[in-house]
Design a protein around this motif. Sequence first.
Motif, PDB file in Angstrom:
ATOM      1  N   THR A   1       0.829  -1.208   0.000  1.00  0.00           N
ATOM      2  CA  THR A   1       0.000   0.000   0.000  1.00  0.00           C
ATOM      3  C   THR A   1       0.860   1.254   0.000  1.00  0.00           C
ATOM      4  N   GLN A   2       1.874   1.297   0.874  1.00  0.00           N
ATOM      5  CA  GLN A   2       2.749   2.463   0.908  1.00  0.00           C
ATOM      6  C   GLN A   2       3.530   2.598  -0.396  1.00  0.00           C
ATOM      7  N   ASN A   3       3.940   1.483  -0.968  1.00  0.00           N
ATOM      8  CA  ASN A   3       4.700   1.522  -2.216  1.00  0.00           C
ATOM      9  C   ASN A   3       3.847   2.052  -3.374  1.00  0.00           C
ATOM     10  N   ILE A   4       2.578   1.662  -3.423  1.00  0.00           N
ATOM     11  CA  ILE A   4       1.660   2.172  -4.450  1.00  0.00           C
ATOM     12  C   ILE A   4       1.525   3.683  -4.310  1.00  0.00           C
ATOM     13  N   LYS A   5       1.354   4.144  -3.082  1.00  0.00           N
ATOM     14  CA  LYS A   5       1.219   5.582  -2.814  1.00  0.00           C
ATOM     15  C   LYS A   5       2.480   6.335  -3.218  1.00  0.00           C
ATOM     16  N   ASN A   6       3.631   5.865  -2.777  1.00  0.00           N
ATOM     17  CA  ASN A   6       4.892   6.568  -3.053  1.00  0.00           C
ATOM     18  C   ASN A   6       5.235   6.554  -4.540  1.00  0.00           C
ATOM     19  N   THR A   7       4.944   5.447  -5.206  1.00  0.00           N
ATOM     20  CA  THR A   7       5.224   5.356  -6.636  1.00  0.00           C
ATOM     21  C   THR A   7       4.374   6.348  -7.418  1.00  0.00           C
ATOM     22  N   TYR A   8       3.111   6.475  -7.035  1.00  0.00           N
ATOM     23  CA  TYR A   8       2.246   7.446  -7.712  1.00  0.00           C
ATOM     24  C   TYR A   8       2.765   8.867  -7.517  1.00  0.00           C
ATOM     25  N   ILE A   9       3.096   9.223  -6.296  1.00  0.00           N
ATOM     26  CA  ILE A   9       3.566  10.586  -6.015  1.00  0.00           C
ATOM     27  C   ILE A   9       4.836  10.894  -6.806  1.00  0.00           C
ATOM     28  N   ALA A  10       5.734   9.898  -6.915  1.00  0.00           N
ATOM     29  CA  ALA A  10       7.001  10.112  -7.602  1.00  0.00           C
ATOM     30  C   ALA A  10       6.813  10.325  -9.106  1.00  0.00           C
ATOM     31  N   HIS A  11       5.746   9.763  -9.688  1.00  0.00           N
ATOM     32  CA  HIS A  11       5.570   9.822 -11.133  1.00  0.00           C
ATOM     33  C   HIS A  11       4.398  10.695 -11.576  1.00  0.00           C
ATOM     34  N   ALA A  12       3.612  11.199 -10.642  1.00  0.00           N
ATOM     35  CA  ALA A  12       2.404  11.946 -11.012  1.00  0.00           C
ATOM     36  C   ALA A  12       2.721  13.189 -11.834  1.00  0.00           C
ATOM     37  N   GLN A  13       3.843  13.820 -11.554  1.00  0.00           N
ATOM     38  CA  GLN A  13       4.174  15.070 -12.242  1.00  0.00           C
ATOM     39  C   GLN A  13       4.409  14.878 -13.738  1.00  0.00           C
TER      40      GLN A  13
END
Length: 257
Positions: free
Chosen positions: A208-220
Amino acid sequence: MADYETIHAGRVGTRGLAIDEGLRAHMNKVYGLMSVAMLITAGAAWAISGLAISHEPTAYQIGADTYLTNLGYSLYASPLKWVIMFLPLVMVFAFGAMINRLSAAGAQLFFYVFAAAMGLSISWIFMVFTGMSIIQTFLVTAIAFAGLSLWGYTTKRDISGWGSFLIMGVIGLIVASIINIFLASAAVMFAISAIGVLIFAGLTAYDTQNIKNTYIAHAQHGDTEWLGKAAIMGALNLYLDFINMFMFLLQLFGNRE
């Protein structure tokens, strides 16, 4: 200078708000995909067990008033059972190898086909465990999963270091489970199930944390195709965490027929 700082802060705040809204939508999609896959698995397992098990006498008696149909014999007693047993594992590895070449729609379809194959693979539980026991274990798993996933999403603690140890634990479980197919040791099965619950509980929070962090890192970057496939991969990881935790809890606490 003050005006520049105000405008800059406003842009940062707007971008942060957009990421927050995008993250919520992304997580909702992950949980939505996972929920659909769970329904497919449950439906497939129930439907197949209904066709494979009969209370009318056949040549394949497995209990006082329980019999296997011809389909049931093929699925659970013939050499085909080995194919069914390992099919989901093969499909997971194939999915990981193919994900970059698949479209988002193709990846989602593959995920749902995999969920149906998993339903076929675990349909035997209706032959071994009572229906009430399966329902109770599912509810316990759902409550535990929700709590662990929520903690993984909200915690400020970085648990990314858990990943390598948990994956090593999963590999160990797979090897031990294959060996125990031939040993058929109840003590080893109990140990595997207890350790398995702990490992997949940890993986639920970690994924769950990895999904969240991966999205934040690539959302831009705004790569909608990648984000779509990332949601499917995230849903697959959480789906596997749930299914495995459920199966290990059922082995530990399920009431057998």
